[in-house]
Scaffold this motif. Structure first.
Motif, PDB file in Angstrom:
ATOM      1  N   VAL A  34       1.517   6.575   6.101  1.00  0.00           N
ATOM      2  CA  VAL A  34       0.691   5.652   5.326  1.00  0.00           C
ATOM      3  C   VAL A  34       0.900   4.210   5.798  1.00  0.00           C
ATOM      4  CG1 VAL A  34       0.367   4.641   3.042  1.00  0.00           C
ATOM      5  CG2 VAL A  34       0.528   7.102   3.290  1.00  0.00           C
TER       6      VAL A  34
ATOM      7  N   VAL B 293      -5.424   2.299  -0.122  1.00  0.00           N
ATOM      8  CA  VAL B 293      -4.783   3.386  -0.856  1.00  0.00           C
ATOM      9  C   VAL B 293      -5.651   4.632  -0.779  1.00  0.00           C
ATOM     10  CG1 VAL B 293      -4.141   4.185  -3.158  1.00  0.00           C
ATOM     11  CG2 VAL B 293      -3.446   1.933  -2.409  1.00  0.00           C
TER      12      VAL B 293
ATOM     13  N   THR C 152       0.890   3.938  -2.912  1.00  0.00           N
ATOM     14  CA  THR C 152       0.451   5.292  -2.587  1.00  0.00           C
ATOM     15  C   THR C 152       1.491   6.305  -3.037  1.00  0.00           C
ATOM     16  OG1 THR C 152      -0.320   4.234  -0.594  1.00  0.00           O
ATOM     17  CG2 THR C 152      -0.656   6.560  -0.742  1.00  0.00           C
TER      18      THR C 152
ATOM     19  N   THR D 239       0.837  -1.202   0.000  1.00  0.00           N
ATOM     20  CA  THR D 239       0.000   0.000   0.000  1.00  0.00           C
ATOM     21  C   THR D 239       0.872   1.252   0.000  1.00  0.00           C
ATOM     22  OG1 THR D 239      -1.583  -1.202   1.328  1.00  0.00           O
ATOM     23  CG2 THR D 239      -1.879   1.170   1.203  1.00  0.00           C
ATOM     24  N   THR D 240       1.919   1.236   0.841  1.00  0.00           N
ATOM     25  CA  THR D 240       2.790   2.406   0.945  1.00  0.00           C
ATOM     26  C   THR D 240       3.456   2.713  -0.397  1.00  0.00           C
ATOM     27  OG1 THR D 240       3.225   1.656   3.184  1.00  0.00           O
ATOM     28  CG2 THR D 240       4.573   3.454   2.360  1.00  0.00           C
TER      29      THR D 240
ATOM     30  N   SER E 134      -5.473   6.346   2.621  1.00  0.00           N
ATOM     31  CA  SER E 134      -4.230   6.925   3.122  1.00  0.00           C
ATOM     32  C   SER E 134      -3.514   7.835   2.132  1.00  0.00           C
ATOM     33  CB  SER E 134      -3.300   5.799   3.569  1.00  0.00           C
ATOM     34  OG  SER E 134      -3.241   4.817   2.575  1.00  0.00           O
ATOM     35  N   ILE E 135      -3.976   7.909   0.890  1.00  0.00           N
ATOM     36  CA  ILE E 135      -3.185   8.631  -0.114  1.00  0.00           C
ATOM     37  C   ILE E 135      -3.070  10.116   0.224  1.00  0.00           C
ATOM     38  CG2 ILE E 135      -5.029   9.211  -1.748  1.00  0.00           C
ATOM     39  CD1 ILE E 135      -2.885   8.220  -3.911  1.00  0.00           C
TER      40      ILE E 135
ATOM     41  N   GLY F 201       0.659   8.892  -5.766  1.00  0.00           N
ATOM     42  CA  GLY F 201       0.490  10.225  -5.209  1.00  0.00           C
ATOM     43  C   GLY F 201       1.543  11.219  -5.669  1.00  0.00           C
TER      44      GLY F 201
END
Lengths: 287, 286
Positions: free
Chosen positions: A216, A160, A80, A76-77, A163-164, A84
């Protein structure tokens, strides 16, 4: 007299801080550790030992869920950051004035809205009778209703999304402070877009990247709502296991051990992230 | 990659397309939540059955609107109660912390500052269970020693307030410190020269200067308290705040009432968010 007074003032300011930190942060975490190393041997009888941690390592379901949670949070990190960064760059470097403020505001609005509402929105979109399934039937891509919820991809989409914004905000802040003339100089010296990104933009944005990644990662690892609601019964998340031990099973000893393992994991990764990028917690988080 | 450097138009347009797509992704879930609040159907899903306001004002089962659904109204009340306490406490402690960290130098300051930042990197669930475990062991000890009951230390609103306070204070401290750092201390000295007492100078000059940040921190605290889920989940007793009530309803199958509540929440948080930005803007102009 004067210094006595300011000394009194100092202690008056210090006491709320200490009261808060000691009673709500330090003692509870020490207590958590103490409970995690106590094993139940009889009714209201406990022994000190690492048995709860042994339970964790001996039961594949537990440590697999733990590893799964960690790996998916790292994914996910990364996702993102990749998704992002162009957005943050666009807002910070390619927009000016009112358009810039508006775009930034549009990024912030979902962040003000409760996580539950955001997840609920994804449920409406992805469920079998939901918007996406109906839309794809309407344009003829699929024949019958398809369930998009309750799988790992749905969890990733939700994580995502949740936390984005915490990635974009610090990125915009750091990229904003990068002087355009440095990029121009890079081009004048014959740099390509890629080399400028690598040599100028990314090093400058590093504090933002690190702080975004830490937040994140932390939020995904500690998330409970998104995996439970979007992931369905088979996709376990470690916070879900903690909840089960505490609230459903009332096995606080094992739950505490789980909690401590999660805390250790998140602190280790945050620590490594700070070390590798040569940043400090005070610089990245205490902006 | 910046406006002054020419770029091929294909690249430029694909970049724009990506940004547009991203904002569609951002807006999509919230939009469907809002739209389905007006669907005349028992489930928040397609097909579209026509427009209705029943999910707001309806009084007859199964179309009971938000304004007549007692469990949701009670939960909103609980959330508001918690939010007011959390905002009050965290702004008060945050203001003290700001003065301490900006104005004073002392041994162990760096260490305390890092401790102050820690709640930012502790997962909410862990904060919740650690406070739960600690409060219960204190309650057990006290009850064994005195034979009295200590309900305040059992899961319930007091623990929910303490749990949210434990990490929202960090945010309040950061917001207020940032503003205090910009304060010109010679103004306070001038007041002292003119015969003001130390506390009088702070109250008359420094606190009014800090007010935008204090209000902003309060608004952020209310928003964070309202939407907090992870910490609250572990500490909640019989009175549950809105997020927990909605989660329980969502697990047992959703109705468009939840969409209606969500729509109201979206409007409320967007308004509060814009308000806090306005406060910050007036701060920047000074």
């Amino acid at each position: 007299m004067r210094s006595d007074q300011s000394k009194l003032g100092f202690y008056l300011l210090l006491s709320p801080l200490l009261l808060w930190l000691v009673t709500l942060i330090i003692l509870p975490h020490m207590g958590l550790f103490a409970v995690s190393i106590s094993e139940k041997v009889g009714v209201r009888e406990y022994e000190t030992g690492f048995g709860n941690y042994a339970v964790f390592f001996n039961e594949p379901l537990y440590w697999r869920t733990f590893a799964r949670t960690a790996i998916m949070s790292i994914m996910t990190t990364v996702l993102t950051l990749l998704l992002g960064f162009p957005i943050a760059y666009y807002i910070a470097k390619l927009m000016r004035g009112r358009a810039k403020t508006t775009l930034f505001l549009m990024c912030l609005i979902p962040f003000w809205v409760s996580e539950l509402v955001r997840t609920f929105g994804w449920m409406i979109l992805l469920r079998e009778t939901g918007v996406l399934s109906n839309f794809l039937q309407f344009i003829g891509v699929i024949d019958g209703p398809v369930e998009f919820l309750y799988n790992d991809a749905a969890i990733m989409v939700g994580l995502v999304y949740t936390s984005i914004l915490f990635m974009i905000v610090p990125l915009v802040t750091t990229l904003d402070s990068l002087d355009d003339s440095l990029i121009e100089a890079g081009y004048d010296l014959g740099g390509s877009g890629f080399s400028i990104l690598r040599e100028i933009v990314i090093p400058h944005a590093m504090p933002g990247i690190v702080s975004g990644c830490i937040v994140v990662f932390m939020l995904s690892l500690g998330n409970y709502l998104t995996p439970i609601l979007l992931g369905g019964k088979d996709s376990l998340w470690f916070t879900g296991l903690i909840y089960t031990q505490f609230i459903t099973r009332f096995n606080w000893e094992l739950g505490s051990a789980f909690g401590f393992l999660l805390l250790a994991l998140s602190s280790t990764i945050v620590f490594l992230g700070l070390k590798l990028s040569r940043q400090s917690l005070t610089n990245t988080m205490g902006r | 990659m910046i406006p002054t450097v020419p770029q091929s138009s294909v690249l430029k347009w694909s970049y724009r397309a990506y940004v547009t797509l991203f904002f569609v992704y951002l807006a999509l879930p919230l939009s469907v939540v809002c739209v389905f609040a007006f669907n005349n159907s028992l489930f928040p899903s397609l097909p579209w059955e026509g427009f209705t306001l029943a999910w707001f004002f309806g009084t007859e089962a199964p179309f009971i609107g938000v304004f007549h659904e007692r469990s949701i109204l009670r939960a909103i009340g609980t959330s508001a109660f918690v939010a007011v306490w959390v905002a009050g406490l965290s702004v008060a402690v945050g203001t003290c912390n700001a003065f301490l960290f900006v104005r004073h130098d002392f041994r162990g300051k760096g260490m305390l500052y890092i401790l102050m930042l820690l709640p930012l990197i502790i997962p909410g669930v862990i904060l919740g269970i650690s406070i739960l475990v600690f409060a219960s062991s204190v309650a057990n000890t006290l009850e064994d020693a005195t034979g009295l009951w200590f309900d305040g230390l059992r899961p319930g609103l007091i623990l929910v307030i303490l749990g949210q306070f434990s990490f929202i204070t960090t945010f309040a401290t950061l917001v207020i410190s940032a503003r205090l750092q910009k304060f010109d201390q010679s103004l306070e000295e001038a007041a002292l020269n003119l015969g003001a007492t130390r506390w009088g100078a702070v109250r008359q000059i420094t606190l009014p200067f800090l007010l935008p940040a204090i209000t902003g921190a309060g608004v952020v605290a209310v928003l964070m308290s309202f939407e907090n889920f992870n910490t609250t989940l572990m500490l909640v007793g019989s009175d549950s705040p809105l997020t927990i009530t909605m989660f329980d309803k969502l697990k047992h199958g959703s109705t468009p009432v939840l969409n209606a509540v969500s729509l109201l929440l979206i409007i409320l948080s967007a308004t509060l968010g814009v308000l806090s930005l306005i406060f910050q803007r007036s701060k920047n102009e000074k």
